[in-house]
Scaffold this motif. Structure first.
Motif, PDB file in Angstrom:
ATOM      1  N   PHE A   1       0.879  -1.264   0.041  1.00 31.51           N
ATOM      2  CA  PHE A   1       0.072   0.131   0.064  1.00 31.51           C
ATOM      3  C   PHE A   1       0.950   1.283  -0.175  1.00 31.51           C
ATOM      4  CE2 PHE A   1      -2.418   3.302   2.269  1.00 31.51           C
ATOM      5  CZ  PHE A   1      -3.489   3.419   1.383  1.00 31.51           C
ATOM      6  N   CYS A   2       1.834   1.306   1.106  1.00 30.52           N
ATOM      7  CA  CYS A   2       2.498   2.737   0.853  1.00 30.52           C
ATOM      8  C   CYS A   2       3.374   2.611  -0.348  1.00 30.52           C
ATOM      9  CB  CYS A   2       3.613   2.532   2.227  1.00 30.52           C
ATOM     10  SG  CYS A   2       2.367   2.737   3.705  1.00 30.52           S
ATOM     11  N   ASP A   3       4.087   1.578  -1.009  1.00 34.88           N
ATOM     12  CA  ASP A   3       4.772   1.785  -2.069  1.00 34.88           C
ATOM     13  C   ASP A   3       3.984   2.351  -3.274  1.00 34.88           C
ATOM     14  OD1 ASP A   3       7.074   0.523  -0.784  1.00 34.88           O
ATOM     15  OD2 ASP A   3       6.357  -1.400  -1.535  1.00 34.88           O
ATOM     16  N   LEU A   4       2.584   1.965  -3.177  1.00 34.52           N
ATOM     17  CA  LEU A   4       1.714   2.400  -4.374  1.00 34.52           C
ATOM     18  C   LEU A   4       1.371   3.836  -4.167  1.00 34.52           C
ATOM     19  CD1 LEU A   4      -0.354   1.267  -6.591  1.00 34.52           C
ATOM     20  CD2 LEU A   4      -2.005   1.104  -4.869  1.00 34.52           C
ATOM     21  N   LEU A   5       1.192   4.339  -2.998  1.00 32.86           N
ATOM     22  CA  LEU A   5       1.035   5.786  -2.704  1.00 32.86           C
ATOM     23  C   LEU A   5       2.266   6.486  -2.945  1.00 32.86           C
ATOM     24  CD1 LEU A   5      -0.837   5.892   0.778  1.00 32.86           C
ATOM     25  CD2 LEU A   5      -1.817   6.093  -1.534  1.00 32.86           C
ATOM     26  N   ALA A   6       3.548   5.893  -3.127  1.00 32.24           N
ATOM     27  CA  ALA A   6       4.554   6.460  -3.161  1.00 32.24           C
ATOM     28  C   ALA A   6       4.653   7.060  -4.633  1.00 32.24           C
ATOM     29  CB  ALA A   6       5.720   5.901  -2.737  1.00 32.24           C
ATOM     30  N   GLN A   7       3.963   6.160  -5.595  1.00 34.53           N
ATOM     31  CA  GLN A   7       3.996   6.388  -6.937  1.00 34.53           C
ATOM     32  C   GLN A   7       3.068   7.591  -7.209  1.00 34.53           C
ATOM     33  OE1 GLN A   7       3.079   3.302  -9.810  1.00 34.53           O
ATOM     34  NE2 GLN A   7       3.869   1.699  -7.899  1.00 34.53           N
ATOM     35  N   LEU A   8       2.279   8.074  -6.423  1.00 37.51           N
ATOM     36  CA  LEU A   8       1.434   9.335  -6.626  1.00 37.51           C
ATOM     37  C   LEU A   8       2.145  10.627  -6.150  1.00 37.51           C
ATOM     38  CD1 LEU A   8      -1.451  10.300  -7.124  1.00 37.51           C
ATOM     39  CD2 LEU A   8      -2.028   9.844  -4.787  1.00 37.51           C
TER      40      LEU A   8
ATOM     41  N   GLY B   1      -7.504   4.285  -3.872  1.00 38.17           N
ATOM     42  CA  GLY B   1      -8.389   5.726  -3.928  1.00 38.17           C
ATOM     43  C   GLY B   1      -9.058   5.678  -2.854  1.00 38.17           C
ATOM     44  N   ALA B   2      -9.464   7.005  -2.428  1.00 39.22           N
ATOM     45  CA  ALA B   2     -10.069   7.380  -1.236  1.00 39.22           C
ATOM     46  C   ALA B   2     -11.185   8.302  -1.497  1.00 39.22           C
ATOM     47  CB  ALA B   2      -9.272   8.061  -0.201  1.00 39.22           C
ATOM     48  N   VAL B   3     -12.269   8.355  -0.692  1.00 34.96           N
ATOM     49  CA  VAL B   3     -13.225   9.298  -0.592  1.00 34.96           C
ATOM     50  C   VAL B   3     -13.711   9.722   0.523  1.00 34.96           C
ATOM     51  CG1 VAL B   3     -15.406   7.723  -0.750  1.00 34.96           C
ATOM     52  CG2 VAL B   3     -15.726  10.181  -1.676  1.00 34.96           C
TER      53      VAL B   3
ATOM     54  N   ASP C   1      -6.216  10.975  -3.473  1.00 33.21           N
ATOM     55  CA  ASP C   1      -5.061   9.645  -3.519  1.00 33.21           C
ATOM     56  C   ASP C   1      -5.501   8.406  -4.653  1.00 33.21           C
ATOM     57  OD1 ASP C   1      -4.143  11.273  -1.903  1.00 33.21           O
ATOM     58  OD2 ASP C   1      -4.582  10.190  -0.022  1.00 33.21           O
ATOM     59  N   VAL C   2      -5.904   8.776  -5.717  1.00 31.50           N
ATOM     60  CA  VAL C   2      -6.170   7.956  -6.820  1.00 31.50           C
ATOM     61  C   VAL C   2      -4.810   7.505  -7.427  1.00 31.50           C
ATOM     62  CG1 VAL C   2      -7.335   7.181  -8.880  1.00 31.50           C
ATOM     63  CG2 VAL C   2      -8.616   8.520  -7.086  1.00 31.50           C
ATOM     64  N   VAL C   3      -4.466   6.236  -7.426  1.00 33.74           N
ATOM     65  CA  VAL C   3      -3.242   5.803  -8.014  1.00 33.74           C
ATOM     66  C   VAL C   3      -3.254   4.464  -8.622  1.00 33.74           C
ATOM     67  CG1 VAL C   3      -2.283   5.199  -5.678  1.00 33.74           C
ATOM     68  CG2 VAL C   3      -0.818   5.615  -7.619  1.00 33.74           C
ATOM     69  N   VAL C   4      -2.811   4.040  -9.670  1.00 32.72           N
ATOM     70  CA  VAL C   4      -2.716   2.832 -10.307  1.00 32.72           C
ATOM     71  C   VAL C   4      -1.123   2.662 -10.428  1.00 32.72           C
ATOM     72  CG1 VAL C   4      -3.406   1.403 -11.925  1.00 32.72           C
ATOM     73  CG2 VAL C   4      -4.721   3.103 -11.266  1.00 32.72           C
ATOM     74  N   ASP C   5      -0.641   1.325 -10.068  1.00 32.30           N
ATOM     75  CA  ASP C   5       0.729   0.799 -10.086  1.00 32.30           C
ATOM     76  C   ASP C   5       0.955   1.076 -11.588  1.00 32.30           C
ATOM     77  OD1 ASP C   5       2.862  -0.653  -8.850  1.00 32.30           O
ATOM     78  OD2 ASP C   5       2.564  -1.673 -10.689  1.00 32.30           O
ATOM     79  N   ALA C   6       2.263   1.460 -11.874  1.00 36.64           N
ATOM     80  CA  ALA C   6       2.698   1.455 -13.183  1.00 36.64           C
ATOM     81  C   ALA C   6       2.447   0.518 -14.172  1.00 36.64           C
ATOM     82  CB  ALA C   6       4.109   2.042 -13.279  1.00 36.64           C
ATOM     83  N   ALA C   7       2.816  -0.863 -13.390  1.00 36.89           N
ATOM     84  CA  ALA C   7       2.815  -1.979 -14.106  1.00 36.89           C
ATOM     85  C   ALA C   7       1.165  -2.358 -14.555  1.00 36.89           C
ATOM     86  CB  ALA C   7       3.415  -3.071 -13.426  1.00 36.89           C
TER      87      ALA C   7
END
Length: 167
Positions: A38-45, A87-89, A107-113
């Protein structure tokens, strides 16, 4: 996080990119998701210092106390258990519009892969439906100019101007 029960059939609906998107389950964030990336994913944002497990657990508990007014959804790869989107609401309670409520998508993010499989669209649509179910009269978000087309595809339209003051 204590969240309203979601319909797994509805959460899986809306995949537009075939089998790749179908391999992911959209669900509320769980306490153990720190170990699923989860935290790695947010770091892409937005790059930020690493979050300790204690800090994650403390924030998770704080958000859980907000109940259905703060929902974080994630897309979990059924095969690996890793998270590929989030993502959050946040539901804001207002005085205007007869004490109406507004949903803020963040905080909507999709992993680059995993981009291009419809995961972001599925997450955003579920966040919007959550806000609608909470009685929100509108849902708003901020995005970069490059993402305007993506958000238009899921029903958003450009309104006003965003301003920010960062500390």
């Amino acid at each position: 996080m204590e969240q309203p029960q979601a319909d797994p059939v509805a959460l899986g609906a809306g995949a537009s990119a075939g089998d790749d998107a179908d391999a992911y389950r959209i669900r509320p964030l769980e306490i153990g998701d720190i170990s699923k990336g989860f935290c790695d994913l947010l770091a892409q944002l937005s790059p930020s210092p690493p979050l300790t497990e204690d800090a994650y657990r403390t924030r998770f508990a704080e958000l859980a106390r907000l109940g259905a007014d703060h929902l974080v959804l994630v897309a979990e790869d059924a095969a690996t258990g890793r998270l590929a989107a989030a993502g959050a609401v946040i539901v804001e309670h207002k005085f205007i519009r007869r004490c109406g409520t507004v949903g803020h998508v963040e905080d909507v993010v999709v992993d680059a892969a995993a981009r291009g499989w419809g995961l972001g669209e599925r997450v955003v649509r579920q966040l919007v439906e959550h806000a609608r179910g909470r009685g929100c009269y509108k849902v708003i978000l901020n995005c970069t100019p490059e993402l305007k087309g993506f958000y238009a595809k899921v029903g958003f339209e450009e309104k006003n101007v965003q301003m920010g003051l960062y500390f």
